[in-house]
Design an enzyme around this catalytic site. Structure first.
Site, PDB file in Angstrom:
ATOM      1  N   CYS A  88      28.806  44.519  41.832  1.00  0.00           N
ATOM      2  CA  CYS A  88      29.688  43.820  42.648  1.00  0.00           C
ATOM      3  C   CYS A  88      28.631  43.306  43.362  1.00  0.00           C
ATOM      4  O   CYS A  88      27.217  42.701  42.894  1.00  0.00           O
ATOM      5  CB  CYS A  88      30.858  43.752  42.786  1.00  0.00           C
ATOM      6  SG  CYS A  88      31.984  42.862  42.704  1.00  0.00           S
ATOM      7  N   HIS A 177      32.865  45.923  37.551  1.00  0.00           N
ATOM      8  CA  HIS A 177      33.456  47.104  38.250  1.00  0.00           C
ATOM      9  C   HIS A 177      33.313  47.510  36.681  1.00  0.00           C
ATOM     10  O   HIS A 177      33.869  47.743  35.343  1.00  0.00           O
ATOM     11  CB  HIS A 177      34.341  47.556  38.671  1.00  0.00           C
ATOM     12  CG  HIS A 177      34.157  46.091  39.861  1.00  0.00           C
ATOM     13  ND1 HIS A 177      33.522  47.325  41.284  1.00  0.00           N
ATOM     14  CD2 HIS A 177      34.823  44.917  40.117  1.00  0.00           C
ATOM     15  CE1 HIS A 177      33.930  46.160  41.774  1.00  0.00           C
ATOM     16  NE2 HIS A 177      34.086  45.118  41.353  1.00  0.00           N
ATOM     17  N   GLU A 179      32.889  51.678  37.173  1.00  0.00           N
ATOM     18  CA  GLU A 179      33.771  53.101  38.129  1.00  0.00           C
ATOM     19  C   GLU A 179      34.680  52.899  37.811  1.00  0.00           C
ATOM     20  O   GLU A 179      35.350  54.303  39.024  1.00  0.00           O
ATOM     21  CB  GLU A 179      32.522  52.720  39.452  1.00  0.00           C
ATOM     22  CG  GLU A 179      32.972  51.881  40.458  1.00  0.00           C
ATOM     23  CD  GLU A 179      33.438  50.356  40.856  1.00  0.00           C
ATOM     24  OE1 GLU A 179      33.319  49.582  41.748  1.00  0.00           O
ATOM     25  OE2 GLU A 179      32.464  49.630  39.638  1.00  0.00           O
TER      26      GLU A 179
END
Length: 244
Positions: A88, A177, A179
């Protein structure tokens, strides 16, 4: 083995990747740049990961540390040739550090949305074993609008032409994203900047809907993150170093 991690808000950390670091006995040091922590010498580290955050790349007057952070990214990638992964804001900082232009997106991307690999992405070792199209969490209003001269686009979405890119052979940026943990969405939803973006894009009360959507896709998110991590470790040569 030791990784260096740049963070810009304490709740945007490596997330599920912390489990993979632990499984591989990889130590990692987080530098909380927004809290004034200083960037250490890079020589002691085997890789650099740069996480997301609520600020924008161009806000150097409000966040003076953005300039030395981008200088450190250039040193890590171009001079030290360290394996690099940016997520990001980290993706955008990689682009800006190498001469690309980061600006406001025409439309913010927020939600669980489709990402599609480009032809280059389907050939890139970072995405070995991943589907050509997959869902991922998006939560951004800025984007890499113009690529650095030596960057290759690896993934895109209908609202963002640069969802993933590679610079050279060892530096990667992901706009989306990967994670996520079950705590990610509620924690981020408590950040005022993120909450406003969520409500503007998806309407009032969107947080609970987003959390339910994320929970429903969590197994796939974590499977993809594990594959991405293994690919990163292999293509960078770090896996060989671990077992040597």
């Amino acid at each position: 083995m030791r990784f260096l991690v740049f963070q810009h808000i304490d709740i945007e950390h490596p997330g599920i990747f912390r489990e993979y670091f632990r499984d591989d006995s990889i130590a990692w040091d987080a530098v909380e740049l927004d809290a004034g922590e200083k960037i250490p010498a890079l020589d002691a580290y085997d890789a650099l990961w740069v996480m997301g955050g609520p600020m924008d790349v161009w806000e150097v007057d409000q966040h003076a540390w953005l300039k030395p952070e981008m200088a450190a990214i250039r040193e890590a990638v171009a001079v030290k040739r360290m394996p690099f992964l940016g997520l990001c804001l980290g993706h955008q900082l990689l682009g800006a550090a190498f001469g690309g232009r980061v600006g406001k997106a025409a439309q913010a991307e927020v939600g669980i949305l489709d990402v599609e690999l480009t032809a280059e992405g389907r050939r890139d070792p970072l995405f070995d074993g991943l589907r050509d199209r997959f869902k991922a969490l998006q939560w951004h209003g800025a984007e890499v609008a113009e690529l650095p001269a030596n960057a290759v686009v690896l993934a895109q979405s209908p609202l963002c032409k640069v969802q993933a890119m590679r610079i050279g052979t060892h530096a990667y940026g992901l706009q989306y994203h990967t994670e996520l943990t079950p705590e990610t969405v509620p924690q981020w939803g408590a950040v005022p900047t993120y909450a406003c973006s969520l409500d503007r894009t998806l309407g009032k009360g969107a947080l609970e809907r987003l959390k339910a959507d994320a929970d429903a896709n969590m197994a796939d998110f974590n499977k993809d993150s594990r594959q991405l991590y293994e690919n990163f470790m292999r293509l960078s040569g770090l896996r060989r170093k671990l077992v040597a």
